[in-house]
Write a protein that holds these residues in place. Sequence first.
Motif, PDB file in Angstrom:
ATOM      1  N   GLY A 131       0.488  -1.452   0.416  1.00 45.28           N
ATOM      2  CA  GLY A 131       0.020  -0.132  -0.118  1.00 45.28           C
ATOM      3  C   GLY A 131       0.652   1.177   0.269  1.00 45.28           C
ATOM      4  N   LEU A 132       1.638   1.190   0.469  1.00 46.15           N
ATOM      5  CA  LEU A 132       3.018   2.568   0.880  1.00 46.15           C
ATOM      6  C   LEU A 132       3.320   2.586  -0.296  1.00 46.15           C
ATOM      7  CD1 LEU A 132       4.525   3.003   4.717  1.00 46.15           C
ATOM      8  CD2 LEU A 132       2.725   4.510   3.574  1.00 46.15           C
ATOM      9  N   LEU A 133       3.738   1.529  -0.980  1.00 47.74           N
ATOM     10  CA  LEU A 133       4.813   1.677  -2.122  1.00 47.74           C
ATOM     11  C   LEU A 133       3.839   1.737  -3.221  1.00 47.74           C
ATOM     12  CD1 LEU A 133       6.646  -1.733  -2.667  1.00 47.74           C
ATOM     13  CD2 LEU A 133       7.767   0.287  -2.704  1.00 47.74           C
ATOM     14  N   ALA A 134       2.228   1.443  -3.252  1.00 51.81           N
ATOM     15  CA  ALA A 134       1.397   2.005  -4.320  1.00 51.81           C
ATOM     16  C   ALA A 134       1.922   3.625  -4.391  1.00 51.81           C
ATOM     17  CB  ALA A 134      -0.037   1.495  -4.185  1.00 51.81           C
TER      18      ALA A 134
ATOM     19  N   TYR B  23       7.517   5.657 -12.707  1.00 49.12           N
ATOM     20  CA  TYR B  23       6.314   5.432 -11.504  1.00 49.12           C
ATOM     21  C   TYR B  23       5.054   5.053 -11.038  1.00 49.12           C
ATOM     22  CZ  TYR B  23       9.559   9.046  -9.172  1.00 49.12           C
ATOM     23  OH  TYR B  23      10.995   9.698  -9.030  1.00 49.12           O
ATOM     24  N   LEU B  24       4.991   5.266 -12.447  1.00 41.83           N
ATOM     25  CA  LEU B  24       2.788   4.712 -12.245  1.00 41.83           C
ATOM     26  C   LEU B  24       2.995   3.093 -12.847  1.00 41.83           C
ATOM     27  CD1 LEU B  24      -0.096   5.313 -13.036  1.00 41.83           C
ATOM     28  CD2 LEU B  24       0.804   5.947 -15.390  1.00 41.83           C
ATOM     29  N   VAL B  25       4.410   2.687 -13.669  1.00 42.55           N
ATOM     30  CA  VAL B  25       4.510   0.889 -13.402  1.00 42.55           C
ATOM     31  C   VAL B  25       4.634   0.897 -12.380  1.00 42.55           C
ATOM     32  CG1 VAL B  25       6.090  -0.484 -14.585  1.00 42.55           C
ATOM     33  CG2 VAL B  25       4.632   1.201 -16.317  1.00 42.55           C
ATOM     34  N   LEU B  26       5.797   1.402 -11.746  1.00 40.31           N
ATOM     35  CA  LEU B  26       5.636   0.946 -10.452  1.00 40.31           C
ATOM     36  C   LEU B  26       4.107   0.718  -9.278  1.00 40.31           C
ATOM     37  CD1 LEU B  26       9.652   1.991  -9.444  1.00 40.31           C
ATOM     38  CD2 LEU B  26       8.686  -0.287  -9.866  1.00 40.31           C
ATOM     39  N   SER B  27       3.377   1.469  -9.482  1.00 45.00           N
ATOM     40  CA  SER B  27       2.335   2.403  -8.152  1.00 45.00           C
ATOM     41  C   SER B  27       1.655   0.782  -8.367  1.00 45.00           C
ATOM     42  CB  SER B  27       2.219   3.391  -8.650  1.00 45.00           C
ATOM     43  OG  SER B  27       0.566   3.590  -8.194  1.00 45.00           O
ATOM     44  N   LEU B  28       1.132   0.698  -9.952  1.00 46.52           N
ATOM     45  CA  LEU B  28       0.470  -0.436 -10.593  1.00 46.52           C
ATOM     46  C   LEU B  28       0.862  -1.202 -10.835  1.00 46.52           C
ATOM     47  CD1 LEU B  28      -0.613   1.451 -14.157  1.00 46.52           C
ATOM     48  CD2 LEU B  28      -2.051   0.300 -12.486  1.00 46.52           C
TER      49      LEU B  28
ATOM     50  N   GLY C 164       0.301  -6.338  -7.066  1.00 44.20           N
ATOM     51  CA  GLY C 164       1.076  -7.284  -5.434  1.00 44.20           C
ATOM     52  C   GLY C 164      -0.023  -7.173  -3.954  1.00 44.20           C
ATOM     53  N   LEU C 165      -1.021  -6.339  -4.104  1.00 45.46           N
ATOM     54  CA  LEU C 165      -1.927  -6.461  -2.950  1.00 45.46           C
ATOM     55  C   LEU C 165      -3.421  -7.341  -3.698  1.00 45.46           C
ATOM     56  CD1 LEU C 165      -2.994  -2.540  -2.647  1.00 45.46           C
ATOM     57  CD2 LEU C 165      -2.500  -3.921  -0.973  1.00 45.46           C
ATOM     58  N   PHE C 166      -3.342  -7.537  -4.956  1.00 48.03           N
ATOM     59  CA  PHE C 166      -4.213  -7.868  -5.430  1.00 48.03           C
ATOM     60  C   PHE C 166      -3.738  -9.977  -5.580  1.00 48.03           C
ATOM     61  CE2 PHE C 166      -6.035  -4.949  -8.691  1.00 48.03           C
ATOM     62  CZ  PHE C 166      -6.987  -4.857  -8.162  1.00 48.03           C
TER      63      PHE C 166
ATOM     64  N   PHE D 227      -5.784 -14.345 -10.402  1.00 47.16           N
ATOM     65  CA  PHE D 227      -6.222 -13.737 -11.942  1.00 47.16           C
ATOM     66  C   PHE D 227      -6.055 -12.758 -11.916  1.00 47.16           C
ATOM     67  CE2 PHE D 227      -8.636 -13.814 -15.230  1.00 47.16           C
ATOM     68  CZ  PHE D 227      -7.785 -14.708 -15.628  1.00 47.16           C
ATOM     69  N   VAL D 228      -6.396 -11.379 -10.929  1.00 44.35           N
ATOM     70  CA  VAL D 228      -6.977 -10.397 -11.029  1.00 44.35           C
ATOM     71  C   VAL D 228      -5.511  -9.425 -11.614  1.00 44.35           C
ATOM     72  CG1 VAL D 228      -7.906  -8.066 -10.352  1.00 44.35           C
ATOM     73  CG2 VAL D 228      -8.742 -10.535 -10.065  1.00 44.35           C
ATOM     74  N   GLY D 229      -5.088 -10.338 -10.725  1.00 36.92           N
ATOM     75  CA  GLY D 229      -3.357 -10.128 -10.646  1.00 36.92           C
ATOM     76  C   GLY D 229      -2.462  -9.574 -11.436  1.00 36.92           C
ATOM     77  N   ALA D 230      -2.376 -11.152 -12.365  1.00 36.94           N
ATOM     78  CA  ALA D 230      -1.863 -11.287 -13.542  1.00 36.94           C
ATOM     79  C   ALA D 230      -2.433 -10.356 -14.279  1.00 36.94           C
ATOM     80  CB  ALA D 230      -1.745 -12.661 -13.782  1.00 36.94           C
ATOM     81  N   MET D 231      -3.704 -10.145 -14.545  1.00 35.40           N
ATOM     82  CA  MET D 231      -4.350  -9.393 -15.063  1.00 35.40           C
ATOM     83  C   MET D 231      -3.821  -8.192 -15.306  1.00 35.40           C
ATOM     84  SD  MET D 231      -6.229  -9.938 -17.663  1.00 35.40           S
ATOM     85  CE  MET D 231      -7.856 -10.375 -18.297  1.00 35.40           C
ATOM     86  N   GLN D 232      -4.088  -7.692 -13.987  1.00 32.11           N
ATOM     87  CA  GLN D 232      -3.540  -5.694 -13.765  1.00 32.11           C
ATOM     88  C   GLN D 232      -1.751  -5.334 -14.404  1.00 32.11           C
ATOM     89  OE1 GLN D 232      -5.121  -3.216 -11.824  1.00 32.11           O
ATOM     90  NE2 GLN D 232      -2.870  -2.449 -11.401  1.00 32.11           N
ATOM     91  N   LEU D 233      -0.750  -7.027 -14.539  1.00 29.79           N
ATOM     92  CA  LEU D 233       0.447  -6.842 -14.584  1.00 29.79           C
ATOM     93  C   LEU D 233      -0.040  -6.547 -15.946  1.00 29.79           C
ATOM     94  CD1 LEU D 233       2.668  -9.370 -13.301  1.00 29.79           C
ATOM     95  CD2 LEU D 233       2.494  -7.481 -12.869  1.00 29.79           C
ATOM     96  N   MET D 234      -0.453  -7.558 -16.618  1.00 32.22           N
ATOM     97  CA  MET D 234      -0.318  -7.609 -18.442  1.00 32.22           C
ATOM     98  C   MET D 234      -0.934  -6.187 -19.106  1.00 32.22           C
ATOM     99  SD  MET D 234      -1.477 -10.512 -20.212  1.00 32.22           S
ATOM    100  CE  MET D 234       0.085 -11.401 -21.628  1.00 32.22           C
ATOM    101  N   ILE D 235      -2.059  -5.821 -18.443  1.00 32.98           N
ATOM    102  CA  ILE D 235      -2.725  -4.972 -19.155  1.00 32.98           C
ATOM    103  C   ILE D 235      -2.728  -4.339 -18.495  1.00 32.98           C
ATOM    104  CG2 ILE D 235      -5.246  -4.122 -19.048  1.00 32.98           C
ATOM    105  CD1 ILE D 235      -6.475  -6.814 -19.169  1.00 32.98           C
ATOM    106  N   TYR D 236      -2.296  -3.954 -17.427  1.00 34.68           N
ATOM    107  CA  TYR D 236      -2.273  -2.396 -17.442  1.00 34.68           C
ATOM    108  C   TYR D 236      -0.634  -1.804 -16.802  1.00 34.68           C
ATOM    109  CZ  TYR D 236      -6.542  -1.656 -15.471  1.00 34.68           C
ATOM    110  OH  TYR D 236      -8.202  -0.866 -15.633  1.00 34.68           O
ATOM    111  N   VAL D 237      -0.230  -2.600 -16.415  1.00 33.88           N
ATOM    112  CA  VAL D 237       1.450  -2.303 -16.700  1.00 33.88           C
ATOM    113  C   VAL D 237       1.811  -2.317 -18.190  1.00 33.88           C
ATOM    114  CG1 VAL D 237       3.963  -3.202 -15.049  1.00 33.88           C
ATOM    115  CG2 VAL D 237       1.253  -3.187 -14.013  1.00 33.88           C
ATOM    116  N   GLY D 238       1.542  -3.629 -19.137  1.00 32.77           N
ATOM    117  CA  GLY D 238       2.297  -3.473 -19.473  1.00 32.77           C
ATOM    118  C   GLY D 238       1.377  -2.398 -21.028  1.00 32.77           C
ATOM    119  N   GLY D 239       0.535  -2.008 -20.682  1.00 30.55           N
ATOM    120  CA  GLY D 239      -0.319  -1.636 -21.343  1.00 30.55           C
ATOM    121  C   GLY D 239       0.176   0.449 -20.888  1.00 30.55           C
ATOM    122  N   THR D 240       0.993   0.409 -19.849  1.00 30.31           N
ATOM    123  CA  THR D 240       1.507   1.736 -19.534  1.00 30.31           C
ATOM    124  C   THR D 240       2.695   1.546 -20.310  1.00 30.31           C
ATOM    125  OG1 THR D 240       0.730   1.544 -17.583  1.00 30.31           O
ATOM    126  CG2 THR D 240       1.986   3.282 -18.057  1.00 30.31           C
ATOM    127  N   LEU D 241       3.724   0.841 -20.837  1.00 36.15           N
ATOM    128  CA  LEU D 241       4.421   0.624 -21.715  1.00 36.15           C
ATOM    129  C   LEU D 241       4.208   1.490 -22.542  1.00 36.15           C
ATOM    130  CD1 LEU D 241       6.793  -0.631 -20.717  1.00 36.15           C
ATOM    131  CD2 LEU D 241       5.893  -2.794 -21.847  1.00 36.15           C
TER     132      LEU D 241
END
Lengths: 201, 397
Positions: A15-18, A37-42, A47-49, A56-70
Amino acid sequence: MDEINWHSFFFLLFGLLACGFALGVVLSSNIVRMAFYLVLSLGATSGLFFLAGADFVGAMQLMIYVGGTLVLLIFGVMLTAKGPFISMTTSAGEWVLGAIVGGSLLAVLFSAATSVDAWQTAPGGVEKIETQVTATRLGMGLLGARVDKLEEKNPEQLAGMAGYLLPFEIVSVHLLVVLIGAAYLARPKKRAARGAATDLL
Amino acid sequence: MADYLQQFLPEHWQFLAYVAAALVHCVLLINVVAVGALIFIWLERKVSGRIQDRLGPTRVGGKFGWLQTLADGLKLITKEDLMPDGADGMLFRVAPYVSFCASFCGYLALPFADNWVGARLNVAVFFIVAVLGLEVFGVILAGYASASKWSLFGAMREAAQVVSYEVPLGMCVVVPVLIAGSMDLVTIGEMQAGWFVNWYVFHDPFTFITFWVYFTCATASVNRAPFDLAEAESELVAGFHTEYSGLRWSIFFMAEYGSMFAVSGLAAILFFGGWNGPIPLTHWLGLADSTHPILIYLGNLLGMFNFVGKCVFGVTFMMWVRWTLPRLRIDQVMTTCLKYCTPIAAAMFLGATVWTYFIPGGLIIKNNYGSVREGWLLEAQPELVPDEVPAVASNSK
């Protein structure tokens, strides 16, 4: 210090990291650093998920949001910038506007969070809850079979066994149309312009 | 392990046991990456030497040059850590670690033997594919922060390449998942137990072709020749790591070799039975079915050697390809992905679906087949199941 609650420890850590990296996004003026920073926050949010058992939601978050930001970072920011190291300057008016919008959202969320009684401890003490961590129900629901309804005791709520097949199909077809449209728009209009697009890479 | 360690610690300090247990697991996994890189770099030199009719390293550490990588490592540590004047300092420093972290995170969900896994995830396949795709982020940051046009060109190429190749890669990964009916890598590995004919690569002709498409896409997504356009030394000096020297540079390479091992491991589990060998050795020895903890441990140890052997073979195969084929141009890379890999992967996906529908057990009958499918759905309350579900479930049996 009898026993450290590791769940709380990692919850606070992620939570603190995000939150910290989210602040970094707001306070930084360099666009690429902001994206970093946005990638690290996401990532911390995913990690919280994982901590909540929603793999599944956590991996989704990594793939869509983190990868999408990229992808956003590369194709949206770096290819449209005129010089190296773009930095943004924020005017006072934008600060005020941003503070009003962000502050009001924070106030709503904060009041919602504090309105829940005793949300930190479960009634009747803390006990370990065994959950079946699986994405099968999600997938079956999207395929048109609501598996979770099988355990529904109330007969009135048994309606809607059809699941989400139709919305799922509509979204899929919609995405396909968008993809074809994008490919059509990006296609070179003349044969002569063909070399220009590949030169960039 | 944490419980065991707790006996030796004074009161109020027992949380240290958990920290120690977690550290041991992390260090074990990091060693797989680090020692793996150490060996693979030596192997790469030897393999490339032999392919080019040379000897490779022969002096440092005995006849075969075993310690060559260690000597290289010492040299890299003593090198000056340079940074260009115009660089974005923070991003420049942090980029190698981003690459390494992404590469390392894949190992958290990669099983080395039955239940020998950092964290057994229900969606392990999806997790590994998602995390390995993030390695490119470090490369892009490095290319951008270096303030050098060679680096930026390398990074842009890498970005375009990896984003494109994730599509066919994802489609190929789905095929074994579809056959197994699970995204749990431990389950997928266990379902291929027995003789090598149980491996999914021999399940049907479609999976056989899918494996080759997967391996091509995996080679491209870990940025290996013939797809190493991001560091094309004949045109871009050294691509994204032009400005890096010393230890930071070597961390990029540790990440690359770590990713190579990880995608080979994923291939080994998805298509080659993971820790289940070509012959059911652990079953003959009675190790797999025993209940004695030491025998199970021995069985897993054998399985781990089997698995690591398959991974090393996969990495060696990548080296063989690297020193055999010339580098592609960027438009050829894109053509390979969009005109060949993606349609082939899509066709193989459809073919495998149809095959699994009509011949669900594969050509060779297996007893454990379909045990993890949605069989529980019928057992729960058969009268409530809508019409289409029994069809799906009974076909999977």
